[in-house]
Design an enzyme around this catalytic site. Structure first.
Site, PDB file in Angstrom:
ATOM      1  CB  CYS A 257       2.571  -0.592   2.690  1.00 42.45           C
ATOM      2  SG  CYS A 257       3.403  -1.362   1.272  1.00 42.45           S
TER       3      CYS A 257
ATOM      4  CB  ALA B  32      -0.390  -4.864   4.499  1.00 38.05           C
ATOM      5  CD  GLU B  33       4.078  -1.804   9.564  1.00 35.24           C
ATOM      6  OE1 GLU B  33       4.718  -1.657  10.602  1.00 35.24           O
ATOM      7  OE2 GLU B  33       4.535  -1.590   8.433  1.00 35.24           O
ATOM      8  CB  THR B  34      -3.349  -1.054   9.973  1.00 38.06           C
ATOM      9  OG1 THR B  34      -2.705   0.203   9.724  1.00 38.06           O
ATOM     10  CG2 THR B  34      -4.440  -0.873  11.012  1.00 38.06           C
TER      11      THR B  34
END
Length: 160
Positions: free
Chosen positions: A77, A80-82
């Protein structure tokens, strides 16, 4: 390194850190002051491509594992968020910034060693919101997880 500890980087540290982590020079302005961020730095995330529509980065499995010895689901996660937030910031430009408001991840396969590659593709690039899909794969190209990340685009306060 004092800037890294306080969170804010000096101009030279800022440019050096972003370059070391693979951020193209023309996009340095969308990462004001704090570089790529302490968590991405600590997890060893390195960009290989970054545009509003597509971003790619790698991350080592070690030391980002859970007690069972495989890559932590939260590490998926974070990658992915980065990627999605960075691509959203590239879309937003230096006057605005991206704030993650939703992340959904499905883990398809575990990995205990090596390097994970995240490939982020824009699904929607709007005036106030972006949606990206991020697929994490192992070194053999096998899908490890799939995430969808939504970011809200906000006006940057003056002086920030």
């Amino acid at each position: 390194m004092a800037g890294v500890l306080s969170g804010r980087l000096g101009p030279e540290e800022h440019a050096r850190e972003l370059s070391e982590h693979g951020v193209p020079e023309e996009l340095h302005a969308v990462f004001p002051g704090h570089g790529i961020g302490g968590l991405a730095r600590a997890m060893g995330i390195r960009f290989t491509e970054l545009t509003p529509g597509r971003a790619v980065a790698t991350m080592p499995v070690e030391p980002n594992t859970q007690p069972g010895g495989i890559l932590h689901g939260g590490a998926h996660c974070v990658l992915a968020e980065t990627l999605a937030s960075s691509a959203a910031s590239a879309h937003a430009g230096p006057e605005r910034y991206a704030v993650g408001v939703d992340i959904n991840a499905t883990h398809q396969r575990g990995i205990a060693a090596g390097t994970v590659t995240g490939t982020c593709t824009a699904l929607h690039l709007g005036a106030t919101m972006t949606v990206h899909e991020v697929v994490m794969t192992d070194e053999q190209g096998r899908r490890l997880s799939t995430a969808r990340v939504t970011n809200l685009l906000r006006e940057r306060p003056s002086g920030r």
